[in-house]
Design an enzyme around this catalytic site. Structure first.
Site, PDB file in Angstrom:
ATOM      1  N   ARG A 229      11.267  -1.825  10.589  1.00  0.00           N
ATOM      2  CA  ARG A 229      10.335  -1.519  11.732  1.00  0.00           C
ATOM      3  C   ARG A 229      10.258  -2.440  12.883  1.00  0.00           C
ATOM      4  NH1 ARG A 229       5.070   0.237   8.025  1.00  0.00           N
ATOM      5  NH2 ARG A 229       4.068  -0.909   9.920  1.00  0.00           N
TER       6      ARG A 229
ATOM      7  N   ARG B 258      -9.639   0.931   8.756  1.00  0.00           N
ATOM      8  CA  ARG B 258      -8.976  -0.376   9.118  1.00  0.00           C
ATOM      9  C   ARG B 258     -10.165  -1.054   9.799  1.00  0.00           C
ATOM     10  NH1 ARG B 258      -3.253   0.391   8.538  1.00  0.00           N
ATOM     11  NH2 ARG B 258      -2.232  -1.375   9.072  1.00  0.00           N
TER      12      ARG B 258
ATOM     13  N   LYS C 191       0.820  -1.365   0.135  1.00  0.00           N
ATOM     14  CA  LYS C 191      -0.134  -0.085  -0.039  1.00  0.00           C
ATOM     15  C   LYS C 191       0.746   1.357   0.076  1.00  0.00           C
ATOM     16  CE  LYS C 191      -2.283  -1.157   3.863  1.00  0.00           C
ATOM     17  NZ  LYS C 191      -1.606  -2.493   4.128  1.00  0.00           N
TER      18      LYS C 191
ATOM     19  N   ARG D  22      11.380  -5.725   4.711  1.00  0.00           N
ATOM     20  CA  ARG D  22      11.222  -4.319   4.518  1.00  0.00           C
ATOM     21  C   ARG D  22      12.243  -3.711   5.305  1.00  0.00           C
ATOM     22  NH1 ARG D  22       5.224  -1.980   5.139  1.00  0.00           N
ATOM     23  NH2 ARG D  22       5.593  -2.824   7.449  1.00  0.00           N
TER      24      ARG D  22
ATOM     25  N   ARG E  97      -0.605  -9.106  13.202  1.00  0.00           N
ATOM     26  CA  ARG E  97      -0.837  -8.036  12.331  1.00  0.00           C
ATOM     27  C   ARG E  97      -1.856  -8.780  11.293  1.00  0.00           C
ATOM     28  NH1 ARG E  97       4.129  -5.696  10.641  1.00  0.00           N
ATOM     29  NH2 ARG E  97       3.035  -4.090   9.359  1.00  0.00           N
TER      30      ARG E  97
HETATM   31  P1  ADP Z   1       2.105  -1.964   3.231  1.00  0.00           P
HETATM   32  O1  ADP Z   1       2.187  -0.337   3.026  1.00  0.00           O
HETATM   33  O2  ADP Z   1       1.105  -2.509   2.488  1.00  0.00           O
HETATM   34  O3  ADP Z   1       2.288  -2.443   4.770  1.00  0.00           O
HETATM   35  P2  ADP Z   1       4.690  -1.542   1.825  1.00  0.00           P
HETATM   36  O4  ADP Z   1       4.315  -0.572   0.681  1.00  0.00           O
HETATM   37  O5  ADP Z   1       5.525  -1.126   2.867  1.00  0.00           O
HETATM   38  O6  ADP Z   1       3.373  -2.390   2.131  1.00  0.00           O
HETATM   39  O7  ADP Z   1       5.651  -2.947   1.454  1.00  0.00           O
HETATM   40  C1  ADP Z   1       5.822  -3.923   2.235  1.00  0.00           C
HETATM   41  C2  ADP Z   1       7.219  -4.210   1.528  1.00  0.00           C
HETATM   42  O8  ADP Z   1       7.089  -5.154   0.153  1.00  0.00           O
HETATM   43  C3  ADP Z   1       8.318  -3.331   1.407  1.00  0.00           C
HETATM   44  O9  ADP Z   1       9.590  -4.095   1.901  1.00  0.00           O
HETATM   45  C4  ADP Z   1       8.301  -2.908  -0.219  1.00  0.00           C
HETATM   46  O10 ADP Z   1       9.558  -2.519  -0.681  1.00  0.00           O
HETATM   47  C5  ADP Z   1       8.033  -4.396  -0.746  1.00  0.00           C
HETATM   48  N1  ADP Z   1       6.952  -4.451  -1.950  1.00  0.00           N
HETATM   49  C6  ADP Z   1       6.170  -3.488  -2.235  1.00  0.00           C
HETATM   50  N2  ADP Z   1       5.306  -3.895  -3.430  1.00  0.00           N
HETATM   51  C7  ADP Z   1       5.940  -4.766  -3.800  1.00  0.00           C
HETATM   52  C8  ADP Z   1       5.814  -5.489  -4.956  1.00  0.00           C
HETATM   53  N3  ADP Z   1       4.886  -5.212  -5.750  1.00  0.00           N
HETATM   54  N4  ADP Z   1       6.581  -6.583  -5.245  1.00  0.00           N
HETATM   55  C9  ADP Z   1       7.701  -7.017  -4.539  1.00  0.00           C
HETATM   56  N5  ADP Z   1       7.873  -6.148  -3.259  1.00  0.00           N
HETATM   57  C10 ADP Z   1       7.093  -5.141  -3.035  1.00  0.00           C
HETATM   58  P1  AMP Z   2       0.782   0.478   8.798  1.00  0.00           P
HETATM   59  O1  AMP Z   2       1.902   1.595   8.826  1.00  0.00           O
HETATM   60  O2  AMP Z   2      -0.307   0.809   7.955  1.00  0.00           O
HETATM   61  O3  AMP Z   2       1.431  -0.928   8.686  1.00  0.00           O
HETATM   62  O4  AMP Z   2       0.336   0.545  10.442  1.00  0.00           O
HETATM   63  C1  AMP Z   2       1.297   0.392  11.324  1.00  0.00           C
HETATM   64  C2  AMP Z   2       0.529   0.495  12.629  1.00  0.00           C
HETATM   65  O5  AMP Z   2      -0.232   1.526  13.043  1.00  0.00           O
HETATM   66  C3  AMP Z   2      -0.792  -0.979  12.829  1.00  0.00           C
HETATM   67  O6  AMP Z   2      -0.176  -2.248  12.853  1.00  0.00           O
HETATM   68  C4  AMP Z   2      -1.556  -0.242  13.949  1.00  0.00           C
HETATM   69  O7  AMP Z   2      -1.090  -0.703  15.116  1.00  0.00           O
HETATM   70  C5  AMP Z   2      -1.477   1.207  13.676  1.00  0.00           C
HETATM   71  N1  AMP Z   2      -2.730   1.664  12.635  1.00  0.00           N
HETATM   72  C6  AMP Z   2      -2.260   2.066  11.412  1.00  0.00           C
HETATM   73  N2  AMP Z   2      -3.358   2.528  10.759  1.00  0.00           N
HETATM   74  C7  AMP Z   2      -4.297   2.174  11.673  1.00  0.00           C
HETATM   75  C8  AMP Z   2      -5.768   2.141  11.722  1.00  0.00           C
HETATM   76  N3  AMP Z   2      -6.581   2.815  10.564  1.00  0.00           N
HETATM   77  N4  AMP Z   2      -6.658   1.889  12.785  1.00  0.00           N
HETATM   78  C9  AMP Z   2      -5.913   1.363  13.720  1.00  0.00           C
HETATM   79  N5  AMP Z   2      -4.425   1.310  13.840  1.00  0.00           N
HETATM   80  C10 AMP Z   2      -3.899   1.494  12.971  1.00  0.00           C
END
Ligand code: ADP
Ligand code: AMP
Length: 206
Positions: free
Chosen positions: A152, A85, A10, A119, A163
């Site tokens: 992270r 969420r 995302k 990541r 999660r």
């Molecule tokens: P989210 O925001 O949904 O938690 P991220 O955008 O942080 O996910 O992506 C999670 C991990 O996957 C990161 O390390 C990112 O570089 C990698 N990633 C994101 N999109 C892709 C993809 N299409 N293919 C492979 N790896 C990806």
């Molecule tokens: P993210 O960066 O989207 O992976 O979110 C990291 C963490 O923040 C999650 O695991 C939750 O603990 C908290 N969080 C993010 N967005 C929300 C949401 N919309 N509602 C509740 N908790 C959230």
């Protein structure tokens, strides 16, 4: 709005679309991490919740996101990443925002675990990397010259599993919620980043 399990990509997609369409991407997770980094009392509370992989209470979440959406740069449009969420968040959001489209990023649990385990994040500019799939040019360093990348706290296997469980229970029901409103578009998020962006762009252009 970008919906999908943790690690679906995302944030990665949001950053691309944000640049391309010149609108801010609003990530509730980033807002919480910023608050946590400030060291405030609220920030420390958020940090503890995030480390455990649990959700931040709806009232705090809505308030923080709502404040962000009131900023000047969000008045011409924005992307929501990771919010809402829960059904309660979605219903509250509907009282002050009309969403145009919801992208549902579809990807397997196995892929999510691989993505989150590798990541890396730049703590300065927020750029997202992956040690294998999206590696920085220099090992463990931001391409923009910001120095060392971080992992992270919630990208440890126990928090990842928690999660995923929380996602299935609390967030997945939103797929049906938005589908019934005719807003949902599935995106195959298992593909490489450029293909994921292409799918989203095609939907936005249609
Ligand atoms: P989210 O925001 O949904 O938690 P991220 O955008 O942080 O996910 O992506 C999670 C991990 O996957 C990161 O390390 C990112 O570089 C990698 N990633 C994101 N999109 C892709 C993809 N299409 N293919 C492979 N790896 C990806
Ligand atoms: P993210 O960066 O989207 O992976 O979110 C990291 C963490 O923040 C999650 O695991 C939750 O603990 C908290 N969080 C993010 N967005 C929300 C949401 N919309 N509602 C509740 N908790 C959230």
């Amino acid at each position: 709005m970008l919906l999908g399990p943790p690690g679906a990509g995302k944030g990665t997609l949001a950053k691309q679309l944000s640049k391309g369409y010149n609108i801010p991407s609003v990530s509730s997770g980033d807002l919480f991490r910023n608050e946590a980094a400030s060291g405030s009392e609220l920030g420390l509370r958020l940090k503890r919740i995030m480390e455990k992989g649990e959700l931040v209470p709806d009232d705090i979440t809505v308030q923080i996101v709502k404040n962000r959406l009131e900023a000047k740069d969000a008045q011409a449009g924005f992307l929501l990443d990771g919010f809402p969420r829960t059904k309660e968040q979605a219903e509250t959001l509907a009282k002050f925002v009309t969403l145009d489209k919801v992208f549902n990023l579809v990807v397997s649990d196995q892929e999510v675990i691989r993505r989150l385990s590798g990541r890396r994040l730049c703590p300065v500019c927020g750029a997202i990397y992956h040690v294998e799939f999206m590696p920085p040019k220099t090992k463990e360093e931001c391409d923009q010259g910001h120095g060392a990348l971080i992992t992270r706290d919630d990208d440890k296997i126990d928090a990842i599993k928690k999660r995923l469980t929380v996602y299935k229970k609390q967030t997945e029901p939103l797929i049906r919620y938005y589908s019934e409103k005719g807003l949902l578009y599935d995106i195959d998020a298992s593909l490489p980043p450029e293909d994921v962006v292409r799918q989203a762009r095609n939907v936005l252009a249609s």
